[in-house]
Design an enzyme around this catalytic site. Structure first.
Site: not given
Ligand code: SF4
Ligand code: SF4
Lengths: 499, 382
Positions: B19-20
Site C-alpha cells: 500500500a502507499c
C-alpha cells in the site's frame, strides 16, 4: 427367456397410510403400480421401477418410498453388482446397453478440489447488496486492437452477443425432450437475458418468436436445417461432438418421432432419426472452415458461429484449429455431459473431465496468441454456481447447463430418457406425460435457478474484491488446489492451497 | 534467471502486495523546479509508507542529453556492472556514463551500485528492417538486461527523464539522491508499505519503461487475467507487481495501439453498464465496444495511479474509487495526491481542490503539447 435380472429398486408402501386413491397408478408411466379392485389393494411390480420418485412425491399421504433393492452378492471390488447386471443384460439381449443422462462413475471431480479466494485487509471485499456487480458477458470473436478516430471505432467488430449471466442452456433437441420443456427453456432464457439451444432437432414453429435468444444447431444429420431456421437464430452452432458420447452419432427412436417432431425435423413420421458419427462433409479442419463460412455467408456475417466438440485428449490442438477455421465461439463438452440416449459403455469411458479441458484449451489459445479470437463455453455436469465460477476462473467465458436445468424442471435423474417414458413430462413425446410439465411453472423454476446462481456468483465475486465477471475470467490466481497431484495442478495452472 | 526477481518476491507470492502514498505535480507552462516541494509533500504522508520503499520520477531532467535514452541501472555487484557495460557498448552508441551522485543518509543502508548511461540507437537501418521502432528496440534490450544479466536491473530508460528510487522513506531517498539539486517540470513521488518485510531497491516505485512511469496505490484483484492478457502481446511480468502490469498495459494501449488517455481510462476503469444507459449514442457505442474488446484490461479492485510520460501526467482511480485521490490547481500547476493536506502544505493558497469521481481521469499537459495534439487531431478529421 426368463430374466435373471433382479429388481433394482423396491417400493415400500405404508399400508396404514395408503388410502387407495390410485394416484401412483396413474402417475407411473412404467406401470409399476396396479389396483386390484376385488381385493381393494394397490400392488407394485418392483422390477419395472426406475426410481424416478414421481409416485413418492405425488402420493397425497406420503405412504410411498422407493429404496435401493438391498440384494447382496458376495463382495467383490472388480465384479461389482452393476458389472454383473450389465453382463446379464447383454447375455439376454445381445445388444448395446443404452442409457440416459451423464457419466455416473466416480472419476475425480476437480471442482471439489479447487477452492476460491477472498479479500482480507489488503484489499476490501465488495458487498453486492450495496455495490454494483456486473455479470454481463459478450460472446463472439474479438479483434486484438481497436483503431479509434475521435469517438468512432474504425475497426470492424464481428457480431457480439450479450448474456446477462454467464450461464446458458445447453443443447437439448425437440424429440429428445418435449415441446413444453423447450418452451420453458426458451422463455426463461428470454426473460433472464441469456440463450437456449435447440439441439439438433430443428426449431418448432411456435418457438420462432424466441429466435433472438436461440442458438440453433447444425449437426451431422442436418435435421430441421433450412434458411429460416438460420435467419431466426442469434447464434449458429455446428455440433461436432457431445461429451456424453464423443465420436458417435445420435439415435432418436421412431417411437419418439411424432408428427410435430417429424415436421420440425423434416423427416418422415415414425422413422428413426439417425445422426451420423461424423459430418460427411467434414473429414478435416479445412472442411470445418468451409462449413463455418458457408453458415456465415448464408446469414450475412450477422451471427457468431460456434463449434461444439466433446472434450477429448487433443482438445487443445483441436480448439486452436477451430479458432483458426474462423469460429467465433468454441463449446467444450466434458466427460460428465448429459444425453437423451447413449451407449452406456461410451458414456462411461470416453472423453476427459471438463475442468482439464478448459484449462488446457485456454492456456493453448493464449500461448498461440489467439485467445481473443474466440469465446469459450464449457459444458458437462455443472452442478452449482461454484462450479460455474471456478470454470470462469480457469478460463471459460460462460457455461452451458442442461442436466441442472432439467432437475430444476423436475427431472430426478432416473437415466431413462432414451425410453421415451419420462414421468416428469420432460424426455417424452407422449402427450399424456408431456402435459404434466406446466410450461409456466417450469419457466419460473428455471428463472429462479438462474437467479439463485447469479446471486451466489455475485457474492463470491464481491468476496474476491471483483465487481465485474471479466476480471475473474482466466484469473487462475483466485483458485487454489487441495488434494491434487503436481501433474494435475500443472494442467489446471493452479497452485497448491497454502502455497 | 536474474537473482533480482528472487529478491523482489522472496516467498514466491502470487504477486507483491503493498500500500502507499502517491503524489504528483506538473507545471503545465513547462517551467522547471527542484525536488524540494515534492519531497516535503510526500514526507507529510509518512504514515502511509513504512520505510521499505520510496521513489521519484522527474521529467525535463536531462536537457543537455535530451535526444539520448537515459538508463538508470542498479547492480548487485561489480561483475554485473561490467557485463552490462559491455552489453550496452555492443548494442548502443554510449555517449556518457557516470555513477549517480549520492549523499550519506542516515536511513539508507546497503544501497546497490547505481549508474546512469546516455545512449543512442546506432543500428537504426537494421532495426527498421525487422519492423521495429527505436522504442521497441530499447524495450527489448531493457527486457534482455533485466532477465539475462544476473544482478543487473534497469529501472529507468526514457529520454530527458529519470527515476530515482530505493529502500527507505521517500524523503531519505530524495536526500540520498540529492534531488534538491535537480530540476524538472513534472515530478511524481511514491512512499511504499509492502506487506513483505524484505525490501528490495528495484521493487520501489515508480515503475517505468521508456519514458512511461507509474506510481500506484492499490491491490488489483484482476491481476491474474491482466497479466495473462499482456503475455499474449509479448510482455513478461517478471516483477510480479500490480504496478508493472499497469505500466505494460499503458505501453500497449497508448504507445502501441495509439489510444489517448481518456480512452485508456475508460478501459482501466470502465463505466458501469448501467451508467451507459444514460449516455448519448456515440458515447455509449464507443464504451460498449471498448469493454467488449478490452475487458481483460479492466483493472478491478482498489487502485489509484499516477501515470506520467513526456509532457503529461494522469491521475486515475478504480471505478468505485476504493483508494483516495485529491486534485488541486494553482495557476499553471496541477497537483495530485493521496491526501489533500500534502498539497496544502506546499501550496497553502490553492485555487481549487477536489476529489475526482471514480474512474475519471485527471490530466495535466504541457500547453505546448496540448496545442500540438489539437492541431494533429484537426488534421486527422480534415
Ligand atoms: S418408476 Fe417412478 S413413478 Fe414408477 S414406481 Fe418407480 S418411482 Fe414411482
Ligand atoms: S429427464 Fe425424465 S427420463 Fe430423463 S432422467 Fe430426468 S426424469 Fe428420468
Amino acid at each position: 427367456m426368463k430374466t435373471l435380472l433382479p429388481p433394482e429398486f423396491k417400493i415400500i408402501r405404508d399400508e396404514a397410510k395408503c388410502i387407495k386413491c390410485q394416484v401412483c397408478v396413474r402417475q407411473c408411466g412404467f406401470e409399476v403400480h396396479t389396483y386390484d379392485e376385488e381385493e381393494d389393494v394397490v400392488l407394485s411390480n418392483n422390477a419395472k421401477c426406475v426410481a424416478c420418485s414421481r409416485c413418492v412425491k405425488f402420493c397425497p399421504t406420503s405412504a410411498l418410498n422407493v429404496i435401493k433393492n438391498p440384494l447382496s452378492y458376495r463382495e467383490n471390488t472388480n465384479w461389482r453388482q452393476e458389472v454383473i447386471h450389465d453382463i446379464i443384460k447383454q447375455a439376454e439381449t445381445g445388444g448395446v446397453i443404452l442409457t440416459g443422462m451423464g457419466n455416473d462413475k466416480p472419476y475425480p471431480i476437480y471442482w471439489d478440489h479447487l477452492v476460491l479466494n477472498a479479500s482480507q485487509v489488503t484489499n476490501p471485499p465488495i458487498d453486492p447488496l450495496r455495490e454494483p456487480m456486473e455479470l454481463r458477458t459478450y460472446l463472439g470473436s474479438k479483434p486484438d486492437q481497436l483503431v479509434i478516430k475521435g469517438k468512432h471505432v474504425k475497426t470492424k467488430i464481428p457480431p457480439q452477443v450479450p448474456i446477462e449471466t454467464p450461464i446458458l442452456f445447453s443443447a437439448m433437441s425437440y424429440g429428445s425432450i418435449s415441446l413444453n420443456a423447450q418452451l420453458a427453456l426458451a422463455r426463461a432464457a428470454s426473460e433472464f437475458g441469456t440463450l437456449w439451444n435447440t439441439g439438433e432437432g430443428g426449431l418448432h414453429k411456435e418457438l420462432y418468436k424466441y429466435g433472438s435468444t436461440t442458438i440453433v444447431q447444425v449437426a451431422s444429420g442436418r435435421f430441421g436445417v433450412h434458411p429460416d431456421y438460420l435467419y431466426a437464430a442469434r447464434v449458429l452452432e455446428i455440433k461436432i461432438g457431445q461429451g456424453a458420447k464423443p465420436g458417435i452419432g445420435g439415435h432418436l427412436p421412431g417411437e419418439k418421432v411424432s408428427s410435430p417432431v417429424s415436421r420440425t425435423r423434416m423427416i418422415p413420421k415414425g422413422t428413426d432419426a439417425l445422426s451420423p458419427a461424423p459430418h460427411h462433409d467434414i473429414y478435416s479442419i479445412e472442411d470445418l472452415a468451409q462449413l463455418v463460412y458457408a453458415l456465415k455467408e448464408a446469414t450475412n456475417y450477422q451471427k457468431p458461429v460456434c463449434v461444439k466438440i466433446a472434450a477429448v485428449h487433443n482438445s487443445a490442438a483441436i480448439a486452436s484449429g477451430i479458432a483458426r477455421a474462423g469460429a467465433d465461439i468454441i463449446a467444450l463438452d466434458g466427460l460428465r455431459g448429459g444425453t437423451g440416449a447413449a451407449p452406456k459403455i461410451i458414456r462411461d469411458n470416453v472423453g476427459i473431465p471438463i475442468e482439464l479441458a478448459i484449462a488446457s484449451v485456454d492456456t493453448r489459445l493464449r500461448q498461440e496468441g489467439i485467445r481473443n479470437r474466440v469465446s469459450l463455453i464449457a459444458a458437462g455436469g455443472f452442478r452449482s454456481s461454484a462450479d460455474v465460477i471456478k470454470a470462469i476462473a480457469l478460463g471459460a467465458d460462460a457455461v452451458y447447463i442442461a442436466t441442472a436445468a432439467l432437475v430444476a424442471m423436475g427431472c430426478h435423474l432416473c437415466q431413462k430418457c432414451y425410453t421415451g417414458i419420462c414421468n416428469w413430462g420432460i424426455a417424452t413425446q407422449d402427450p399424456y406425460l408431456s402435459k404434466r410439465l406446466n410450461p409456466d411453472l417450469a419457466t419460473q423454476r428455471l428463472i429462479n435457478l438462474l437467479r439463485g446462481w447469479s446471486l451466489e456468483i455475485k457474492e463470491m465475486l464481491g468476496g474476491m474484491g471483483i465487481n465485474a465477471i471479466e476480471s475473474l475470467r482466466g484469473n487462475r490466481l483466485h483458485l487454489r488446489a487441495v488434494g491434487l497431484t503436481q501433474a494435475e495442478m500443472d494442467v489446471l495452472g493452479v497452485r497448491q492451497a497454502g502455497a | 534467471m536474474n537473482r533480482v526477481f528472487k529478491l523482489n518476491n522472496p516467498y514466491n507470492d502470487d504477486k507483491v502486495i503493498s500500500a502507499c502514498s502517491i503524489f504528483g505535480m506538473i507545471d503545465q507552462s513547462g517551467r522547471c523546479f527542484s525536488g524540494e516541494c515534492v519531497t516535503t509533500a510526500i514526507a507529510n504522508m509518512q504514515v502511509r509508507s513504512n520505510g521499505l520503499g520510496g521513489g521519484f520520477a522527474v521529467y525535463g531532467l536531462y536537457p543537455e542529453h535530451a535526444d539520448h535514452y537515459a538508463f538508470h541501472i542498479m547492480f548487485l555487484d561489480k561483475k554485473a556492472q561490467e557485463e552490462t557495460a559491455n552489453f550496452l557498448t555492443e548494442n548502443f552508441l554510449l555517449t556518457h556514463a557516470e555513477k549517480i551522485p549520492t549523499r550519506k543518509t542516515a536511513g539508507i543502508v546497503d544501497p546497490p551500485i547505481i549508474w546512469r548511461y546516455f545512449l543512442k540507437v546506432n543500428s537504426k537501418p537494421r532495426i527498421e528492417l525487422e519492423g521495429l521502432s527505436e522504442d521497441d528496440y530499447v524495450v527489448a534490450k531493457v527486457m534482455e538486461i533485466n532477465t539475462k544479466i544476473d544482478g543487473a536491473f534497469v529501472f529507468s530508460s526514457g529520454k530527458n527523464m529519470g527515476v530515482f528510487k530505493g529502500v527507505g522513506y521517500p524523503e531519505d531517498i530524495s536526500h540520498y539522491f540529492r534531488l534538491d539539486e535537480y530540476k524538472g517540470y513534472l515530478w511524481t513521488a511514491h512512499g511504499r508499505f509492502p506487506t513483505n518485510t524484505q525490501g528490495w531497491w528495484g521493487g520501489a516505485h515508480p515503475f517505468s519503461i521508456l519514458d512511461w512511469t507509474v506510481v500506484h496505490n492499490g491491490e488489483i484483484s484482476s491481476y491474474g487475467i491482466n497479466q495473462r492478457y499482456l503475455e499474449m502481446f509479448g510482455y513478461r511480468c517478471t516483477m510480479q507487481t500490480d504496478t508493472e502490469v499497469m505500466a505494460y498495459a499503458v505501453d500497449l494501449l497508448m504507445r502501441k495501439h495509439g489510444l489517448p488517455i481518456e480512452i485508456v481510462a475508460d478501459i482501466f476503469a470502465a463505466p458501469l453498464w448501467s451508467e451507459l444507459e444514460h449516455m448519448e449514442k456515440t458515447e455509449k457505442d464507443l464504451r460498449i465496444k471498448l469493454r467488449q474488446i478490452y475487458s481483460s484490461l479492466l483493472i478491478n479492485g482498489p487502485f489509484t495511479v499516477i501515470i506520467a510520460h513526456q509532457g503529461e501526467m494522469i491521475g486515475l482511480t478504480d471505478r468505485i474509487r476504493l483508494r483516495p485521490l485529491t486534485a488541486g490547481v494553482k495557476g499553471d500547476m496541477l497537483y495530485l495526491s493521496s491526501e489533500e493536506a500534502a498539497i496544502r502544505l506546499i501550496c497553502p493558497d490553492l485555487e481549487k481542490a477536489w476529489i475526482p469521481r471514480g474512474g475519471e481521469p485527471i490530466v495535466g499537459r504541457l500547453y505546448q503539447k496540448e496545442k500540438k495534439e489539437l492541431s494533429h487531431r484537426k488534421k486527422e478529421r480534415g
